[in-house]
Design a protein around this motif. Structure first.
Motif, mmCIF file in Angstrom:
data_model
loop_
_atom_site.group_PDB
_atom_site.id
_atom_site.type_symbol
_atom_site.label_atom_id
_atom_site.label_comp_id
_atom_site.label_asym_id
_atom_site.label_seq_id
_atom_site.Cartn_x
_atom_site.Cartn_y
_atom_site.Cartn_z
ATOM 1 N N SER A 92 -9.164 -6.344 -2.374
ATOM 2 C CA SER A 92 -10.133 -5.563 -3.149
ATOM 3 C C SER A 92 -10.289 -4.162 -2.573
ATOM 4 O O SER A 92 -10.352 -3.177 -3.321
ATOM 5 N N LEU A 93 -10.352 -4.065 -1.256
ATOM 6 C CA LEU A 93 -10.461 -2.741 -0.638
ATOM 7 C C LEU A 93 -9.194 -1.924 -0.869
ATOM 8 O O LEU A 93 -9.259 -0.708 -1.045
ATOM 9 N N PHE A 94 -8.050 -2.584 -0.887
ATOM 10 C CA PHE A 94 -6.818 -1.881 -1.222
ATOM 11 C C PHE A 94 -6.876 -1.370 -2.653
ATOM 12 O O PHE A 94 -6.429 -0.259 -2.955
ATOM 13 N N GLY A 95 -7.440 -2.167 -3.567
ATOM 14 C CA GLY A 95 -7.602 -1.735 -4.955
ATOM 15 C C GLY A 95 -8.523 -0.536 -5.069
ATOM 16 O O GLY A 95 -8.262 0.392 -5.844
ATOM 17 N N LEU A 96 -9.599 -0.535 -4.277
ATOM 18 C CA LEU A 96 -10.509 0.612 -4.268
ATOM 19 C C LEU A 96 -9.794 1.849 -3.737
ATOM 20 O O LEU A 96 -9.928 2.944 -4.299
ATOM 21 N N ALA A 97 -9.016 1.674 -2.677
ATOM 22 C CA ALA A 97 -8.264 2.808 -2.131
ATOM 23 C C ALA A 97 -7.234 3.317 -3.136
ATOM 24 O O ALA A 97 -7.026 4.537 -3.260
ATOM 25 N N ALA A 98 -6.608 2.400 -3.868
ATOM 26 C CA ALA A 98 -5.644 2.811 -4.891
ATOM 27 C C ALA A 98 -6.340 3.602 -5.994
ATOM 28 O O ALA A 98 -5.807 4.606 -6.485
ATOM 29 N N ARG A 99 -7.537 3.172 -6.370
ATOM 30 C CA ARG A 99 -8.305 3.887 -7.402
ATOM 31 C C ARG A 99 -8.693 5.274 -6.909
ATOM 32 O O ARG A 99 -8.575 6.258 -7.641
ATOM 33 N N PHE A 100 -9.155 5.369 -5.656
ATOM 34 C CA PHE A 100 -9.491 6.675 -5.093
ATOM 35 C C PHE A 100 -8.253 7.566 -5.023
ATOM 36 O O PHE A 100 -8.324 8.765 -5.299
ATOM 37 N N GLY A 101 -7.112 6.978 -4.665
ATOM 38 C CA GLY A 101 -5.871 7.751 -4.622
ATOM 39 C C GLY A 101 -5.481 8.250 -6.005
ATOM 40 O O GLY A 101 -5.044 9.390 -6.163
ATOM 41 N N GLN A 102 -5.667 7.401 -6.998
ATOM 42 C CA GLN A 102 -5.351 7.785 -8.378
ATOM 43 C C GLN A 102 -6.220 8.951 -8.827
ATOM 44 O O GLN A 102 -5.721 9.940 -9.387
ATOM 45 N N LEU A 103 -7.516 8.857 -8.565
ATOM 46 C CA LEU A 103 -8.416 9.934 -8.972
ATOM 47 C C LEU A 103 -8.181 11.193 -8.147
ATOM 48 O O LEU A 103 -8.352 12.309 -8.650
ATOM 49 N N GLY A 104 -7.790 11.020 -6.884
ATOM 50 C CA GLY A 104 -7.485 12.178 -6.045
ATOM 51 C C GLY A 104 -6.268 12.932 -6.549
ATOM 52 O O GLY A 104 -6.233 14.171 -6.525
#
Length: 84
Positions: free
Chosen positions: A11-23
């Protein structure tokens, strides 16, 4: 690894992926928290599936090792009978 740590880690990896996508898109990271939740749920489910798959694979490997050991013992017993 335990089930909870596997789910939380994914789940934390998914959150990091989402932040990376928005970044990459240069958008506000906290604009749409629903997207973060969906990403965490999807990746958390992937973590749950990976845990279940790992447990099932361990059982299958143990069964296969037991079968191999039984066959080896049968071959050794047959070889001893031929020699005697």
């Amino acid at each position: 690894m335990s089930l909870i740590s596997n789910i939380v880690g994914f789940s934390l990896f998914g959150l990091a992926a989402r932040f990376g996508q928005l970044g990459i898109q240069k958008r506000n990271l906290f604009d749409n928290p629903g997207g973060h939740a969906i990403s965490m749920i999807v990746f958390g489910y992937a973590g749950y599936w990976a845990y279940q798959w790992d447990q099932r694979a361990a059982v299958l490997i143990a069964q296969k090792r037991a079968e191999i050991q039984a066959r080896r013992e049968q071959k050794e017993a047959a070889a001893l009978e031929v020699e005697a």
